[in-house]
Design a protein around this motif. Structure first.
Motif, PDB file in Angstrom:
ATOM      1  N   TYR A 113      -5.023  -0.880 -18.346  1.00  0.00           N
ATOM      2  CA  TYR A 113      -4.740  -0.552 -17.056  1.00  0.00           C
ATOM      3  C   TYR A 113      -3.434  -0.516 -16.571  1.00  0.00           C
ATOM      4  CZ  TYR A 113      -9.790  -0.384 -17.325  1.00  0.00           C
ATOM      5  OH  TYR A 113     -10.851  -0.360 -17.515  1.00  0.00           O
ATOM      6  N   GLU A 114      -2.702   0.457 -15.763  1.00  0.00           N
ATOM      7  CA  GLU A 114      -1.538   0.357 -15.126  1.00  0.00           C
ATOM      8  C   GLU A 114      -1.769   0.819 -13.900  1.00  0.00           C
ATOM      9  OE1 GLU A 114       2.810   2.182 -15.152  1.00  0.00           O
ATOM     10  OE2 GLU A 114       1.790   1.933 -17.321  1.00  0.00           O
ATOM     11  N   ARG A 115      -1.250  -0.037 -12.766  1.00  0.00           N
ATOM     12  CA  ARG A 115      -1.384   0.124 -11.260  1.00  0.00           C
ATOM     13  C   ARG A 115      -0.107   0.390 -11.026  1.00  0.00           C
ATOM     14  NH1 ARG A 115      -5.546  -4.382  -9.298  1.00  0.00           N
ATOM     15  NH2 ARG A 115      -3.775  -5.824 -10.070  1.00  0.00           N
ATOM     16  N   ARG A 116       0.198   1.515 -10.171  1.00  0.00           N
ATOM     17  CA  ARG A 116       1.423   1.649  -9.518  1.00  0.00           C
ATOM     18  C   ARG A 116       0.984   1.909  -7.791  1.00  0.00           C
ATOM     19  NH1 ARG A 116       6.167   2.850 -12.039  1.00  0.00           N
ATOM     20  NH2 ARG A 116       5.972   2.554 -14.273  1.00  0.00           N
ATOM     21  N   TRP A 117       2.002   1.621  -7.086  1.00  0.00           N
ATOM     22  CA  TRP A 117       1.591   1.740  -5.989  1.00  0.00           C
ATOM     23  C   TRP A 117       2.663   2.026  -4.969  1.00  0.00           C
ATOM     24  CZ3 TRP A 117       1.008  -2.872  -8.264  1.00  0.00           C
ATOM     25  CH2 TRP A 117       1.811  -4.017  -7.966  1.00  0.00           C
ATOM     26  N   LYS A 118       2.641   2.565  -3.746  1.00  0.00           N
ATOM     27  CA  LYS A 118       3.923   2.978  -3.000  1.00  0.00           C
ATOM     28  C   LYS A 118       3.391   2.685  -1.364  1.00  0.00           C
ATOM     29  CE  LYS A 118       5.611   7.306  -3.620  1.00  0.00           C
ATOM     30  NZ  LYS A 118       5.869   8.828  -3.372  1.00  0.00           N
ATOM     31  N   ILE A 119       4.577   2.245  -0.672  1.00  0.00           N
ATOM     32  CA  ILE A 119       4.330   2.152   0.500  1.00  0.00           C
ATOM     33  C   ILE A 119       5.150   2.784   1.417  1.00  0.00           C
ATOM     34  CG2 ILE A 119       4.504  -0.026   2.431  1.00  0.00           C
ATOM     35  CD1 ILE A 119       3.744  -1.869  -0.084  1.00  0.00           C
ATOM     36  N   THR A 120       4.749   3.348   2.337  1.00  0.00           N
ATOM     37  CA  THR A 120       5.473   4.360   3.266  1.00  0.00           C
ATOM     38  C   THR A 120       5.161   4.222   4.547  1.00  0.00           C
ATOM     39  OG1 THR A 120       4.019   6.338   2.955  1.00  0.00           O
ATOM     40  CG2 THR A 120       5.800   6.283   1.274  1.00  0.00           C
ATOM     41  N   SER A 121       6.063   4.459   5.474  1.00  0.00           N
ATOM     42  CA  SER A 121       5.812   4.745   6.875  1.00  0.00           C
ATOM     43  C   SER A 121       4.686   5.778   6.978  1.00  0.00           C
ATOM     44  CB  SER A 121       6.861   5.204   7.544  1.00  0.00           C
ATOM     45  OG  SER A 121       8.017   3.912   7.543  1.00  0.00           O
ATOM     46  N   ALA A 122       3.719   5.755   7.713  1.00  0.00           N
ATOM     47  CA  ALA A 122       2.728   6.566   7.755  1.00  0.00           C
ATOM     48  C   ALA A 122       3.440   7.764   8.594  1.00  0.00           C
ATOM     49  CB  ALA A 122       1.407   6.075   8.983  1.00  0.00           C
ATOM     50  N   LEU A 123       3.032   9.095   8.067  1.00  0.00           N
ATOM     51  CA  LEU A 123       3.561  10.179   8.510  1.00  0.00           C
ATOM     52  C   LEU A 123       2.930  10.704  10.002  1.00  0.00           C
ATOM     53  CD1 LEU A 123       3.958  12.004   5.065  1.00  0.00           C
ATOM     54  CD2 LEU A 123       5.573  10.998   6.445  1.00  0.00           C
ATOM     55  N   THR A 124       1.915  10.361  10.054  1.00  0.00           N
ATOM     56  CA  THR A 124       1.088  10.777  11.381  1.00  0.00           C
ATOM     57  C   THR A 124       0.564   9.345  12.155  1.00  0.00           C
ATOM     58  OG1 THR A 124      -0.979  10.871  10.026  1.00  0.00           O
ATOM     59  CG2 THR A 124       0.350  12.966  10.354  1.00  0.00           C
ATOM     60  N   GLY A 125       0.176   9.416  13.239  1.00  0.00           N
ATOM     61  CA  GLY A 125      -0.446   8.489  14.142  1.00  0.00           C
ATOM     62  C   GLY A 125       0.696   7.566  14.857  1.00  0.00           C
ATOM     63  N   PRO A 126       0.208   6.632  15.426  1.00  0.00           N
ATOM     64  CA  PRO A 126       1.186   5.847  16.233  1.00  0.00           C
ATOM     65  C   PRO A 126       2.180   5.146  15.417  1.00  0.00           C
ATOM     66  CG  PRO A 126      -1.018   4.634  16.182  1.00  0.00           C
ATOM     67  CD  PRO A 126      -1.192   6.160  15.545  1.00  0.00           C
ATOM     68  N   PRO A 127       3.224   4.776  15.866  1.00  0.00           N
ATOM     69  CA  PRO A 127       4.219   3.799  14.959  1.00  0.00           C
ATOM     70  C   PRO A 127       3.672   2.563  14.780  1.00  0.00           C
ATOM     71  CG  PRO A 127       5.123   4.292  17.322  1.00  0.00           C
ATOM     72  CD  PRO A 127       3.787   5.080  17.146  1.00  0.00           C
ATOM     73  N   GLY A 128       4.116   1.812  13.923  1.00  0.00           N
ATOM     74  CA  GLY A 128       3.573   0.432  13.355  1.00  0.00           C
ATOM     75  C   GLY A 128       2.597   0.675  12.286  1.00  0.00           C
ATOM     76  N   LEU A 129       2.436   1.781  11.667  1.00  0.00           N
ATOM     77  CA  LEU A 129       1.542   2.046  10.562  1.00  0.00           C
ATOM     78  C   LEU A 129       2.534   2.038   9.178  1.00  0.00           C
ATOM     79  CD1 LEU A 129      -1.051   4.572  11.716  1.00  0.00           C
ATOM     80  CD2 LEU A 129      -1.428   1.946  11.346  1.00  0.00           C
ATOM     81  N   LYS A 130       1.980   1.424   8.064  1.00  0.00           N
ATOM     82  CA  LYS A 130       2.360   1.728   6.714  1.00  0.00           C
ATOM     83  C   LYS A 130       1.178   2.372   6.177  1.00  0.00           C
ATOM     84  CE  LYS A 130       5.830  -1.718   6.842  1.00  0.00           C
ATOM     85  NZ  LYS A 130       6.273  -3.102   6.201  1.00  0.00           N
ATOM     86  N   GLN A 131       1.526   3.360   5.071  1.00  0.00           N
ATOM     87  CA  GLN A 131       0.543   3.938   4.327  1.00  0.00           C
ATOM     88  C   GLN A 131       0.608   3.364   3.023  1.00  0.00           C
ATOM     89  OE1 GLN A 131       0.217   8.043   4.420  1.00  0.00           O
ATOM     90  NE2 GLN A 131      -0.315   8.066   2.108  1.00  0.00           N
ATOM     91  N   ILE A 132      -0.525   2.754   2.182  1.00  0.00           N
ATOM     92  CA  ILE A 132      -0.288   2.191   0.957  1.00  0.00           C
ATOM     93  C   ILE A 132      -1.217   2.996  -0.154  1.00  0.00           C
ATOM     94  CG2 ILE A 132      -0.981   0.327  -0.362  1.00  0.00           C
ATOM     95  CD1 ILE A 132      -1.056  -1.501   2.324  1.00  0.00           C
ATOM     96  N   THR A 133      -0.687   3.727  -0.966  1.00  0.00           N
ATOM     97  CA  THR A 133      -1.209   4.311  -1.947  1.00  0.00           C
ATOM     98  C   THR A 133      -1.200   3.764  -3.364  1.00  0.00           C
ATOM     99  OG1 THR A 133      -0.501   6.350  -0.646  1.00  0.00           O
ATOM    100  CG2 THR A 133      -1.104   6.580  -3.130  1.00  0.00           C
ATOM    101  N   VAL A 134      -2.237   3.387  -3.758  1.00  0.00           N
ATOM    102  CA  VAL A 134      -2.236   2.947  -5.197  1.00  0.00           C
ATOM    103  C   VAL A 134      -3.048   4.079  -6.298  1.00  0.00           C
ATOM    104  CG1 VAL A 134      -3.418   0.902  -6.462  1.00  0.00           C
ATOM    105  CG2 VAL A 134      -2.456   0.626  -4.171  1.00  0.00           C
ATOM    106  N   VAL A 135      -2.298   3.797  -7.274  1.00  0.00           N
ATOM    107  CA  VAL A 135      -2.996   4.913  -8.347  1.00  0.00           C
ATOM    108  C   VAL A 135      -3.015   3.828  -9.635  1.00  0.00           C
ATOM    109  CG1 VAL A 135      -2.403   6.678 -10.161  1.00  0.00           C
ATOM    110  CG2 VAL A 135      -1.501   6.674  -7.720  1.00  0.00           C
ATOM    111  N   VAL A 136      -4.301   3.919 -10.094  1.00  0.00           N
ATOM    112  CA  VAL A 136      -4.411   3.304 -11.407  1.00  0.00           C
ATOM    113  C   VAL A 136      -4.774   4.338 -12.758  1.00  0.00           C
ATOM    114  CG1 VAL A 136      -6.308   1.727 -12.435  1.00  0.00           C
ATOM    115  CG2 VAL A 136      -5.508   1.444 -10.171  1.00  0.00           C
TER     116      VAL A 136
END
Length: 180
Positions: free
Chosen positions: A134-157
């Motif tokens: 298996y290979e796992r890749r992830w991306k951490i971005t500032s959340a596009l919607t919602g209040p400030p202070g959120l990070k969006q974590i996306t993981v693909v396996v």
């Protein structure tokens, strides 16, 4: 109306041959159905395992402090690999088996696991060159919607060895939010 004496139906041998042909046809169809059922079951199990591995990485990342930029969540020992929850919006979640180089924004956002889901350790080049399950890749971005202070974590396996050569590797993608 005229009745022919020789028109009395099929013989026992003809009937047995017809039944044999019918059994062979049913056996072939049954084999295809059985094969399809096994393949379907295996694909379902593979998807469940990939989902579990993606969830494991998300939980590992969510457990870090919001501003963490130094924790190595992989067993890769390359210099500059420790990046924690640093935003990396340019990470390519669609490429496989590449070892990010020093200037790449992908450094630290990939790990490889054996066929049992156990992370592989070593340098990026040595691990990526091994046969892995298996290979796992992830991306951490500032959340596009919602209040400030959120990070969006996306993981693909990805499971590159779960398919025949030339076919696209099956994958599972999970996304979660981390708040400050």
């Amino acid at each position: 109306m005229r009745v022919l004496k020789n028109d009395q139906g099929g013989s026992l041998i003809e009937t047995m041959i017809a039944i044999l042909v019918a059994f062979i046809a049913m056996g072939a169809i049954g084999g295809v159905i059985f094969s399809a059922m096994v393949t379907n079951k295996n694909q379902g199990m593979e998807a469940a395992r990939m989902t579990s591995l993606a969830q494991e990485k998300i939980e590992q990342l969510i457990s870090l402090p919001y501003s963490d930029s130094t924790t190595n969540t992989t067993l890769i020992t390359d210099t500059g690999w420790n990046i924690g929850l640093t935003v990396n919006a340019t990470t390519d979640l669609n490429s496989l088996s590449t070892c990010p180089s020093g200037g790449s924004s992908d450094v630290g956002y990939v790990d490889w696991l054996d066929s049992n889901g156990v992370p592989l350790a070593g340098t990026c080049a040595s691990v990526a060159s091994q046969t892995y399950g298996y290979e796992r890749r992830w991306k951490i971005t500032s959340a596009l919607t919602g209040p400030p202070g959120l990070k969006q974590i996306t993981v693909v396996v990805y499971a590159p060895n779960a398919v025949q050569t030339g076919a696209a590797a099956p994958s599972v993608t999970l996304t979660s939010l981390k708040s400050e």
